[in-house]
Design a protein around this motif. Structure first.
Motif, PDB file in Angstrom:
ATOM      1  N   GLY A  38       0.760  -1.244   0.000  1.00 28.52           N
ATOM      2  CA  GLY A  38       0.000   0.000   0.000  1.00 28.52           C
ATOM      3  C   GLY A  38       0.783   1.282   0.000  1.00 28.52           C
ATOM      4  O   GLY A  38       0.199   2.368   0.060  1.00 28.52           O
ATOM      5  N   GLY A  39       2.121   1.191  -0.048  1.00 29.76           N
ATOM      6  CA  GLY A  39       2.926   2.403  -0.046  1.00 29.76           C
ATOM      7  C   GLY A  39       2.946   3.087  -1.406  1.00 29.76           C
ATOM      8  O   GLY A  39       2.489   2.539  -2.403  1.00 29.76           O
ATOM      9  N   SER A  40       3.475   4.292  -1.423  1.00 30.86           N
ATOM     10  CA  SER A  40       3.534   5.070  -2.653  1.00 30.86           C
ATOM     11  C   SER A  40       4.976   5.301  -3.081  1.00 30.86           C
ATOM     12  O   SER A  40       5.831   5.620  -2.248  1.00 30.86           O
ATOM     13  CB  SER A  40       2.856   6.430  -2.453  1.00 30.86           C
ATOM     14  N   LEU A  41       5.229   5.158  -4.347  1.00 35.55           N
ATOM     15  CA  LEU A  41       6.499   5.598  -4.898  1.00 35.55           C
ATOM     16  C   LEU A  41       6.654   7.097  -4.655  1.00 35.55           C
ATOM     17  O   LEU A  41       5.666   7.833  -4.624  1.00 35.55           O
ATOM     18  CB  LEU A  41       6.563   5.294  -6.394  1.00 35.55           C
ATOM     19  N   VAL A  42       7.885   7.539  -4.437  1.00 31.51           N
ATOM     20  CA  VAL A  42       8.268   8.934  -4.175  1.00 31.51           C
ATOM     21  C   VAL A  42       8.030   9.340  -2.717  1.00 31.51           C
ATOM     22  O   VAL A  42       8.508  10.377  -2.275  1.00 31.51           O
ATOM     23  CB  VAL A  42       7.579   9.952  -5.127  1.00 31.51           C
ATOM     24  N   ARG A  43       7.337   8.514  -1.908  1.00 30.51           N
ATOM     25  CA  ARG A  43       7.091   8.928  -0.524  1.00 30.51           C
ATOM     26  C   ARG A  43       8.408   9.090   0.241  1.00 30.51           C
ATOM     27  O   ARG A  43       8.573  10.047   1.001  1.00 30.51           O
ATOM     28  CB  ARG A  43       6.183   7.919   0.210  1.00 30.51           C
ATOM     29  N   THR A  44       9.347   8.173   0.033  1.00 31.80           N
ATOM     30  CA  THR A  44      10.632   8.265   0.718  1.00 31.80           C
ATOM     31  C   THR A  44      11.367   9.555   0.336  1.00 31.80           C
ATOM     32  O   THR A  44      11.960  10.230   1.174  1.00 31.80           O
ATOM     33  CB  THR A  44      11.518   7.053   0.368  1.00 31.80           C
ATOM     34  N   GLU A  45      11.309   9.907  -0.915  1.00 29.39           N
ATOM     35  CA  GLU A  45      12.043  11.062  -1.422  1.00 29.39           C
ATOM     36  C   GLU A  45      11.303  12.388  -1.243  1.00 29.39           C
ATOM     37  O   GLU A  45      11.882  13.464  -1.430  1.00 29.39           O
ATOM     38  CB  GLU A  45      12.326  10.874  -2.932  1.00 29.39           C
ATOM     39  N   ALA A  46      10.023  12.333  -0.911  1.00 21.72           N
ATOM     40  CA  ALA A  46       9.115  13.463  -1.109  1.00 21.72           C
ATOM     41  C   ALA A  46       9.513  14.755  -0.404  1.00 21.72           C
ATOM     42  O   ALA A  46       9.488  15.827  -1.010  1.00 21.72           O
ATOM     43  CB  ALA A  46       7.701  13.069  -0.692  1.00 21.72           C
ATOM     44  N   THR A  47       9.861  14.684   0.880  1.00 18.02           N
ATOM     45  CA  THR A  47      10.161  15.930   1.596  1.00 18.02           C
ATOM     46  C   THR A  47      11.413  16.586   1.035  1.00 18.02           C
ATOM     47  O   THR A  47      11.443  17.802   0.794  1.00 18.02           O
ATOM     48  CB  THR A  47      10.324  15.677   3.103  1.00 18.02           C
ATOM     49  N   GLY A  48      12.454  15.801   0.805  1.00 15.44           N
ATOM     50  CA  GLY A  48      13.688  16.346   0.245  1.00 15.44           C
ATOM     51  C   GLY A  48      13.504  16.869  -1.166  1.00 15.44           C
ATOM     52  O   GLY A  48      13.924  17.991  -1.488  1.00 15.44           O
ATOM     53  N   TYR A  49      12.871  16.074  -2.022  1.00  9.43           N
ATOM     54  CA  TYR A  49      12.619  16.528  -3.390  1.00  9.43           C
ATOM     55  C   TYR A  49      11.768  17.794  -3.382  1.00  9.43           C
ATOM     56  O   TYR A  49      12.046  18.759  -4.102  1.00  9.43           O
ATOM     57  CB  TYR A  49      11.880  15.439  -4.176  1.00  9.43           C
TER      58      TYR A  49
END
Length: 450
Positions: free
Chosen positions: A199-210
Protein backbone atom coordinates in the motif's frame (compact mmCIF):
# COMPACT_ATOMS: atom_id res chain seq x y z
CA UNK A 1 -2.93 44.13 17.38
CA UNK A 2 -4.85 43.41 20.59
CA UNK A 3 -6.38 40.16 19.33
CA UNK A 4 -2.98 38.69 18.44
CA UNK A 5 -1.45 39.81 21.73
CA UNK A 6 -4.37 38.24 23.59
CA UNK A 7 -3.88 34.90 21.81
CA UNK A 8 -0.15 34.75 22.52
CA UNK A 9 -0.72 35.59 26.19
CA UNK A 10 -3.49 33.00 26.36
CA UNK A 11 -1.15 30.27 25.14
CA UNK A 12 1.56 31.23 27.60
CA UNK A 13 -0.93 31.12 30.47
CA UNK A 14 -2.45 27.78 29.47
CA UNK A 15 0.81 26.06 28.50
CA UNK A 16 3.55 27.96 30.40
CA UNK A 17 6.50 25.63 29.71
CA UNK A 18 5.79 24.71 26.08
CA UNK A 19 8.27 27.14 24.52
CA UNK A 20 8.37 25.62 21.02
CA UNK A 21 4.59 25.84 20.87
CA UNK A 22 4.72 29.50 21.96
CA UNK A 23 7.21 30.18 19.17
CA UNK A 24 5.11 28.48 16.50
CA UNK A 25 1.95 30.32 17.53
CA UNK A 26 3.73 33.68 17.65
CA UNK A 27 5.29 33.19 14.20
CA UNK A 28 1.90 32.37 12.65
CA UNK A 29 -0.32 34.88 14.46
CA UNK A 30 1.96 37.86 13.90
CA UNK A 31 1.97 37.25 10.15
CA UNK A 32 -1.85 37.03 10.13
CA UNK A 33 -2.32 40.66 11.18
CA UNK A 34 -3.19 41.91 7.64
CA UNK A 35 -6.07 39.44 7.16
CA UNK A 36 -7.34 39.80 10.72
CA UNK A 37 -7.53 43.58 10.29
CA UNK A 38 -9.25 43.30 6.90
CA UNK A 39 -11.89 40.75 7.95
CA UNK A 40 -13.38 40.89 11.47
CA UNK A 41 -15.25 37.61 10.96
CA UNK A 42 -12.26 35.64 12.22
CA UNK A 43 -12.15 37.39 15.59
CA UNK A 44 -15.96 37.34 15.85
CA UNK A 45 -15.92 33.57 15.36
CA UNK A 46 -13.00 33.09 17.81
CA UNK A 47 -11.02 31.29 15.11
CA UNK A 48 -7.60 31.74 16.68
CA UNK A 49 -8.84 30.60 20.10
CA UNK A 50 -10.19 27.46 18.44
CA UNK A 51 -7.06 26.87 16.35
CA UNK A 52 -4.47 27.11 19.11
CA UNK A 53 -6.27 24.67 21.42
CA UNK A 54 -6.29 21.12 19.99
CA UNK A 55 -9.50 19.18 19.46
CA UNK A 56 -8.04 16.56 21.79
CA UNK A 57 -4.74 15.58 23.43
CA UNK A 58 -4.22 11.86 24.00
CA UNK A 59 -1.41 10.74 26.35
CA UNK A 60 -0.61 7.17 27.30
CA UNK A 61 2.00 4.87 28.84
CA UNK A 62 3.92 2.49 26.56
CA UNK A 63 5.24 -0.61 28.35
CA UNK A 64 7.50 -3.05 26.50
CA UNK A 65 10.24 -5.64 27.14
CA UNK A 66 13.84 -5.21 25.96
CA UNK A 67 16.18 -7.98 24.74
CA UNK A 68 17.41 -8.60 28.30
CA UNK A 69 13.87 -9.30 29.49
CA UNK A 70 13.67 -6.00 31.39
CA UNK A 71 10.42 -4.05 31.36
CA UNK A 72 10.79 -0.56 29.88
CA UNK A 73 8.33 2.33 30.18
CA UNK A 74 7.96 5.26 27.78
CA UNK A 75 5.41 8.02 27.24
CA UNK A 76 3.32 8.24 24.08
CA UNK A 77 0.88 10.78 22.71
CA UNK A 78 -1.27 11.82 19.78
CA UNK A 79 -2.46 15.42 19.54
CA UNK A 80 -5.33 15.94 17.11
CA UNK A 81 -5.43 19.65 16.32
CA UNK A 82 -7.96 20.39 13.60
CA UNK A 83 -10.01 18.39 11.10
CA UNK A 84 -12.01 21.14 9.38
CA UNK A 85 -10.74 20.22 5.90
CA UNK A 86 -10.00 16.50 6.31
CA UNK A 87 -8.90 13.74 8.69
CA UNK A 88 -6.08 14.57 11.12
CA UNK A 89 -2.76 14.05 9.34
CA UNK A 90 0.78 14.27 10.67
CA UNK A 91 3.76 12.18 11.62
CA UNK A 92 4.89 10.23 14.66
CA UNK A 93 8.25 11.21 16.17
CA UNK A 94 10.29 8.78 18.30
CA UNK A 95 13.08 10.73 20.01
CA UNK A 96 14.19 11.40 23.62
CA UNK A 97 13.40 15.12 23.17
CA UNK A 98 9.70 14.49 22.54
CA UNK A 99 7.45 16.36 24.94
CA UNK A 100 3.97 17.95 24.71
CA UNK A 101 5.36 21.34 23.64
CA UNK A 102 7.28 19.91 20.69
CA UNK A 103 4.39 17.73 19.53
CA UNK A 104 2.00 20.67 19.80
CA UNK A 105 4.21 23.00 17.79
CA UNK A 106 4.51 20.32 15.12
CA UNK A 107 0.76 19.66 15.09
CA UNK A 108 -0.06 23.36 14.92
CA UNK A 109 2.30 23.85 11.96
CA UNK A 110 0.75 20.80 10.30
CA UNK A 111 -2.67 22.48 10.10
CA UNK A 112 -1.40 25.16 7.72
CA UNK A 113 1.10 22.99 5.87
CA UNK A 114 -1.59 20.45 5.02
CA UNK A 115 -3.99 23.18 3.93
CA UNK A 116 -1.38 24.54 1.51
CA UNK A 117 -1.12 21.20 -0.32
CA UNK A 118 -4.76 21.63 -1.51
CA UNK A 119 -5.42 18.04 -0.37
CA UNK A 120 -8.13 17.10 2.16
CA UNK A 121 -6.02 16.76 5.31
CA UNK A 122 -6.35 18.25 8.78
CA UNK A 123 -3.52 18.69 11.26
CA UNK A 124 -2.19 16.40 13.98
CA UNK A 125 1.04 14.99 15.39
CA UNK A 126 2.21 12.35 17.83
CA UNK A 127 5.15 10.41 19.15
CA UNK A 128 7.11 9.11 22.08
CA UNK A 129 10.31 9.75 24.04
CA UNK A 130 11.48 6.28 22.92
CA UNK A 131 14.88 6.32 21.16
CA UNK A 132 15.23 3.75 18.34
CA UNK A 133 18.99 4.39 18.08
CA UNK A 134 20.98 1.44 19.34
CA UNK A 135 17.90 -0.76 19.68
CA UNK A 136 17.62 -4.16 18.00
CA UNK A 137 14.92 -4.82 15.43
CA UNK A 138 13.16 -6.97 18.03
CA UNK A 139 13.14 -4.16 20.58
CA UNK A 140 11.85 -1.66 18.03
CA UNK A 141 9.14 -4.12 16.99
CA UNK A 142 7.99 -4.74 20.57
CA UNK A 143 7.92 -1.01 21.32
CA UNK A 144 5.93 -0.23 18.15
CA UNK A 145 3.44 -2.98 18.94
CA UNK A 146 2.97 -1.67 22.48
CA UNK A 147 2.60 1.89 21.15
CA UNK A 148 -0.07 0.81 18.67
CA UNK A 149 -1.93 -1.13 21.38
CA UNK A 150 -2.94 2.29 22.71
CA UNK A 151 -2.97 4.41 19.55
CA UNK A 152 -5.25 2.19 17.41
CA UNK A 153 -8.37 3.33 19.31
CA UNK A 154 -7.95 6.87 18.04
CA UNK A 155 -6.93 6.53 14.38
CA UNK A 156 -8.50 5.42 11.11
CA UNK A 157 -8.43 6.06 7.36
CA UNK A 158 -11.15 8.72 7.69
CA UNK A 159 -10.31 9.85 11.23
CA UNK A 160 -6.57 10.28 11.83
CA UNK A 161 -3.79 9.08 9.53
CA UNK A 162 -0.29 9.12 11.13
CA UNK A 163 2.96 8.93 9.16
CA UNK A 164 6.68 8.89 9.93
CA UNK A 165 8.94 11.61 11.31
CA UNK A 166 12.28 11.66 13.13
CA UNK A 167 12.95 8.13 14.42
CA UNK A 168 10.05 6.63 12.49
CA UNK A 169 10.98 5.24 9.09
CA UNK A 170 9.90 2.30 6.98
CA UNK A 171 10.83 -0.27 9.64
CA UNK A 172 8.76 1.42 12.35
CA UNK A 173 5.79 2.07 10.04
CA UNK A 174 5.78 -1.63 9.13
CA UNK A 175 5.66 -2.78 12.75
CA UNK A 176 3.01 -0.18 13.62
CA UNK A 177 0.82 -1.13 10.66
CA UNK A 178 1.12 -4.85 11.33
CA UNK A 179 -0.10 -4.39 14.89
CA UNK A 180 -2.93 -2.08 13.77
CA UNK A 181 -4.06 -4.70 11.24
CA UNK A 182 -3.98 -7.44 13.88
CA UNK A 183 -5.94 -5.40 16.42
CA UNK A 184 -8.62 -4.13 14.04
CA UNK A 185 -8.83 -6.89 11.42
CA UNK A 186 -8.78 -4.12 8.81
CA UNK A 187 -6.52 -3.41 5.85
CA UNK A 188 -6.97 0.27 5.08
CA UNK A 189 -4.94 3.43 4.53
CA UNK A 190 -4.53 4.34 8.17
CA UNK A 191 -0.75 4.94 8.04
CA UNK A 192 1.32 6.47 5.27
CA UNK A 193 4.94 5.77 4.47
CA UNK A 194 4.14 2.09 4.01
CA UNK A 195 6.28 -0.31 1.98
CA UNK A 196 5.39 -0.63 -1.72
CA UNK A 197 4.27 -4.27 -1.40
CA UNK A 198 1.41 -3.38 0.94
CA UNK A 199 0.00 0.00 0.00
CA UNK A 200 2.93 2.40 -0.05
CA UNK A 201 3.53 5.07 -2.65
CA UNK A 202 6.50 5.60 -4.90
CA UNK A 203 8.27 8.93 -4.17
CA UNK A 204 7.09 8.93 -0.52
CA UNK A 205 10.63 8.27 0.72
CA UNK A 206 12.04 11.06 -1.42
CA UNK A 207 9.11 13.46 -1.11
CA UNK A 208 10.16 15.93 1.60
CA UNK A 209 13.69 16.35 0.24
CA UNK A 210 12.62 16.53 -3.39
CA UNK A 211 9.78 18.91 -2.55
CA UNK A 212 12.10 21.22 -0.63
CA UNK A 213 14.35 21.51 -3.67
CA UNK A 214 11.38 21.99 -6.00
CA UNK A 215 10.24 24.87 -3.81
CA UNK A 216 13.70 26.43 -3.99
CA UNK A 217 13.62 26.04 -7.79
CA UNK A 218 10.38 28.00 -7.97
CA UNK A 219 11.66 30.76 -5.69
CA UNK A 220 14.84 31.10 -7.75
CA UNK A 221 13.04 30.90 -11.10
CA UNK A 222 11.04 34.01 -10.22
CA UNK A 223 14.38 35.86 -9.85
CA UNK A 224 15.93 34.40 -13.00
CA UNK A 225 18.26 32.05 -11.07
CA UNK A 226 18.72 28.30 -10.85
CA UNK A 227 20.70 25.72 -8.85
CA UNK A 228 22.94 24.28 -11.56
CA UNK A 229 26.60 24.44 -10.57
CA UNK A 230 25.82 26.16 -7.27
CA UNK A 231 27.35 25.26 -3.90
CA UNK A 232 24.66 24.21 -1.39
CA UNK A 233 24.77 23.40 2.32
CA UNK A 234 22.46 20.82 3.89
CA UNK A 235 22.07 19.95 7.56
CA UNK A 236 20.98 16.58 8.86
CA UNK A 237 21.66 13.17 7.38
CA UNK A 238 18.28 11.50 7.69
CA UNK A 239 15.62 10.95 5.07
CA UNK A 240 15.01 14.64 4.32
CA UNK A 241 18.68 15.55 3.99
CA UNK A 242 19.57 12.48 1.89
CA UNK A 243 16.90 13.13 -0.72
CA UNK A 244 17.48 16.87 -0.73
CA UNK A 245 21.06 16.02 -1.67
CA UNK A 246 19.92 13.51 -4.29
CA UNK A 247 17.65 16.02 -6.03
CA UNK A 248 20.28 18.79 -5.82
CA UNK A 249 22.80 16.53 -7.52
CA UNK A 250 20.27 15.58 -10.20
CA UNK A 251 19.88 19.30 -10.95
CA UNK A 252 23.64 19.81 -11.19
CA UNK A 253 24.09 21.54 -7.81
CA UNK A 254 26.97 20.70 -5.45
CA UNK A 255 25.83 19.93 -1.87
CA UNK A 256 28.93 19.95 0.36
CA UNK A 257 27.71 19.40 3.95
CA UNK A 258 25.78 16.94 6.10
CA UNK A 259 25.43 16.60 9.88
CA UNK A 260 24.07 14.41 12.64
CA UNK A 261 23.84 14.51 16.43
CA UNK A 262 27.57 13.75 16.77
CA UNK A 263 29.12 16.07 14.20
CA UNK A 264 29.30 17.62 10.73
CA UNK A 265 30.92 16.67 7.41
CA UNK A 266 32.27 19.18 4.90
CA UNK A 267 33.18 17.55 1.59
CA UNK A 268 34.23 20.33 -0.79
CA UNK A 269 34.00 18.03 -3.82
CA UNK A 270 30.38 17.23 -3.08
CA UNK A 271 28.74 14.68 -0.80
CA UNK A 272 29.17 11.03 -1.86
CA UNK A 273 25.48 10.10 -1.93
CA UNK A 274 25.98 6.33 -2.31
CA UNK A 275 28.29 6.27 0.72
CA UNK A 276 25.89 8.44 2.75
CA UNK A 277 22.96 6.12 1.98
CA UNK A 278 25.01 3.05 2.94
CA UNK A 279 26.05 4.59 6.27
CA UNK A 280 22.67 6.03 7.26
CA UNK A 281 20.05 3.84 5.57
CA UNK A 282 21.77 0.45 5.70
CA UNK A 283 24.33 0.44 8.51
CA UNK A 284 22.73 3.20 10.65
CA UNK A 285 26.11 4.58 11.70
CA UNK A 286 27.26 8.08 12.66
CA UNK A 287 28.99 10.36 10.14
CA UNK A 288 32.36 9.48 11.62
CA UNK A 289 32.13 6.45 9.32
CA UNK A 290 31.83 8.77 6.30
CA UNK A 291 35.04 10.57 7.27
CA UNK A 292 36.87 7.27 7.61
CA UNK A 293 35.90 6.28 4.07
CA UNK A 294 36.45 9.72 2.49
CA UNK A 295 39.85 10.94 3.62
CA UNK A 296 39.46 14.36 1.98
CA UNK A 297 36.23 15.06 3.87
CA UNK A 298 36.52 17.27 6.94
CA UNK A 299 34.75 15.97 10.05
CA UNK A 300 33.97 18.29 12.98
CA UNK A 301 32.60 16.58 16.11
CA UNK A 302 29.97 18.41 18.16
CA UNK A 303 32.48 18.73 21.03
CA UNK A 304 34.52 21.09 18.83
CA UNK A 305 31.65 23.36 17.76
CA UNK A 306 32.65 26.90 18.79
CA UNK A 307 30.13 28.64 21.09
CA UNK A 308 27.61 25.94 20.25
CA UNK A 309 27.32 27.26 16.68
CA UNK A 310 26.57 24.71 13.95
CA UNK A 311 29.43 25.08 11.41
CA UNK A 312 27.15 23.94 8.56
CA UNK A 313 25.79 27.49 8.32
CA UNK A 314 29.22 29.08 8.21
CA UNK A 315 30.28 27.35 4.98
CA UNK A 316 30.01 29.74 1.99
CA UNK A 317 27.12 28.70 -0.24
CA UNK A 318 24.54 29.89 -2.76
CA UNK A 319 21.63 28.01 -1.15
CA UNK A 320 21.05 26.47 2.28
CA UNK A 321 18.67 23.65 3.19
CA UNK A 322 18.10 23.26 6.97
CA UNK A 323 16.92 19.64 7.18
CA UNK A 324 17.69 18.44 10.72
CA UNK A 325 15.44 19.78 13.49
CA UNK A 326 13.71 22.79 15.05
CA UNK A 327 15.70 25.94 15.92
CA UNK A 328 18.95 24.63 14.45
CA UNK A 329 19.63 27.93 12.68
CA UNK A 330 19.84 31.07 14.84
CA UNK A 331 20.50 34.78 14.25
CA UNK A 332 24.30 34.37 14.22
CA UNK A 333 23.97 31.58 11.68
CA UNK A 334 21.64 33.68 9.50
CA UNK A 335 24.08 36.59 9.51
CA UNK A 336 26.94 34.23 8.61
CA UNK A 337 24.96 32.78 5.69
CA UNK A 338 24.15 36.23 4.33
CA UNK A 339 27.73 37.45 4.79
CA UNK A 340 28.98 34.43 2.85
CA UNK A 341 26.70 35.16 -0.11
CA UNK A 342 23.71 32.85 0.49
CA UNK A 343 20.83 33.80 -1.82
CA UNK A 344 18.30 31.12 -0.94
CA UNK A 345 17.14 29.26 2.19
CA UNK A 346 14.59 26.46 1.77
CA UNK A 347 13.57 24.70 4.97
CA UNK A 348 13.35 20.91 4.92
CA UNK A 349 12.83 20.59 8.68
CA UNK A 350 9.96 21.93 10.78
CA UNK A 351 10.68 25.43 12.14
CA UNK A 352 14.48 25.04 11.81
CA UNK A 353 15.10 28.82 11.98
CA UNK A 354 14.55 30.95 15.07
CA UNK A 355 12.23 33.95 14.74
CA UNK A 356 15.22 36.34 14.72
CA UNK A 357 16.84 34.36 11.91
CA UNK A 358 13.62 34.41 9.88
CA UNK A 359 13.39 38.20 10.23
CA UNK A 360 17.01 38.49 9.10
CA UNK A 361 16.30 36.52 5.91
CA UNK A 362 13.13 38.46 5.14
CA UNK A 363 14.81 41.83 5.68
CA UNK A 364 17.67 40.77 3.40
CA UNK A 365 15.08 39.98 0.69
CA UNK A 366 16.69 36.66 -0.23
CA UNK A 367 14.60 33.71 -1.39
CA UNK A 368 13.31 32.31 1.90
CA UNK A 369 10.97 29.29 1.96
CA UNK A 370 9.46 28.65 5.41
CA UNK A 371 9.08 25.04 6.50
CA UNK A 372 5.30 24.88 6.36
CA UNK A 373 5.56 25.62 2.63
CA UNK A 374 8.97 24.29 1.58
CA UNK A 375 8.79 20.96 3.39
CA UNK A 376 5.16 20.19 2.53
CA UNK A 377 6.25 17.62 -0.06
CA UNK A 378 6.29 14.79 2.45
CA UNK A 379 2.72 15.22 3.61
CA UNK A 380 1.65 15.97 0.02
CA UNK A 381 2.77 12.53 -1.13
CA UNK A 382 1.25 11.05 2.02
CA UNK A 383 -2.02 12.52 0.77
CA UNK A 384 -1.37 10.98 -2.64
CA UNK A 385 -0.70 7.64 -0.91
CA UNK A 386 -4.09 7.95 0.79
CA UNK A 387 -5.70 8.52 -2.61
CA UNK A 388 -3.99 5.44 -4.03
CA UNK A 389 -5.10 3.36 -1.02
CA UNK A 390 -8.70 4.53 -1.42
CA UNK A 391 -8.75 3.52 -5.09
CA UNK A 392 -6.56 0.41 -4.57
CA UNK A 393 -4.47 1.63 -7.53
CA UNK A 394 -0.70 2.29 -7.42
CA UNK A 395 0.81 5.13 -9.45
CA UNK A 396 4.16 5.19 -11.26
CA UNK A 397 7.20 7.03 -9.90
CA UNK A 398 7.12 9.48 -12.81
CA UNK A 399 3.42 10.29 -12.39
CA UNK A 400 3.70 10.75 -8.61
CA UNK A 401 6.85 12.86 -8.90
CA UNK A 402 5.10 15.06 -11.47
CA UNK A 403 2.18 15.50 -9.07
CA UNK A 404 4.62 16.40 -6.29
CA UNK A 405 6.33 19.04 -8.43
CA UNK A 406 2.97 20.53 -9.38
CA UNK A 407 1.87 20.68 -5.74
CA UNK A 408 5.08 22.44 -4.70
CA UNK A 409 4.73 24.89 -7.59
CA UNK A 410 1.11 25.55 -6.59
CA UNK A 411 2.14 26.13 -2.95
CA UNK A 412 4.76 28.65 -4.05
CA UNK A 413 2.35 30.45 -6.37
CA UNK A 414 -0.38 30.54 -3.72
CA UNK A 415 1.98 31.89 -1.05
CA UNK A 416 3.52 34.41 -3.45
CA UNK A 417 0.17 35.71 -4.73
CA UNK A 418 -1.30 35.88 -1.23
CA UNK A 419 1.68 37.90 -0.03
CA UNK A 420 1.10 40.38 -2.87
CA UNK A 421 -2.62 40.54 -2.03
CA UNK A 422 -1.78 41.69 1.49
CA UNK A 423 0.98 44.14 0.50
CA UNK A 424 3.85 41.86 1.55
CA UNK A 425 5.33 40.98 -1.83
CA UNK A 426 8.20 38.51 -1.57
CA UNK A 427 7.40 37.59 2.04
CA UNK A 428 6.47 33.92 1.75
CA UNK A 429 6.05 33.61 5.54
CA UNK A 430 3.11 36.01 5.41
CA UNK A 431 1.84 34.50 2.18
CA UNK A 432 1.98 30.87 3.33
CA UNK A 433 0.50 31.54 6.76
CA UNK A 434 -2.40 33.61 5.44
CA UNK A 435 -3.16 31.21 2.59
CA UNK A 436 -3.24 28.16 4.89
CA UNK A 437 -5.12 30.01 7.63
CA UNK A 438 -7.80 31.36 5.30
CA UNK A 439 -8.68 27.93 3.92
CA UNK A 440 -8.99 26.34 7.37
CA UNK A 441 -10.66 29.32 9.06
CA UNK A 442 -13.32 29.73 6.37
CA UNK A 443 -14.06 26.00 6.56
CA UNK A 444 -14.49 26.26 10.34
CA UNK A 445 -16.93 29.16 9.95
CA UNK A 446 -18.89 27.22 7.32
CA UNK A 447 -19.28 24.27 9.70
CA UNK A 448 -20.54 26.26 12.69
CA UNK A 449 -19.49 26.27 16.34
CA UNK A 450 -17.97 22.87 17.12
Amino acid sequence: MKYIKYINNLIKEKYPVQLEFHQAVKEVTESLEPILKKYNKYEQNAILERLVIPDREIFFRVTWVDDDGKIQVNRGCRIEFNSAIGPYKGGLRFHPSVNPGIIKFLGFEQIFKNALTTLAMGGGKGGSDFDPKGKSDGEVMRFCQAFMNELYRHIGAHTDVPAGDIGVGGREIGYLYGQYRKLTNRFDGVLTGKALNWGGSLVRTEATGYGCVYFAQNMLKEKGEDLEGKICTVSGSGNVAIYTIEKLQQLGAIPVTISDSKGMIYDKNGIDLALLKEIKEVKRLSLEAYAKEKKNAQYTPVSKYKDGINPVWHVPCFAAFPSATQNELNLKDAKALLKNGCKCVSEGANMPSTIDAVHEFINAKICYGPGKAANAGGVAVSGLEMAQNASMTPWTFEYTDKRLYQIMEDIFNNASQTAKEFNAEGNLVVGANIAGFRKVADSMIDQGVL
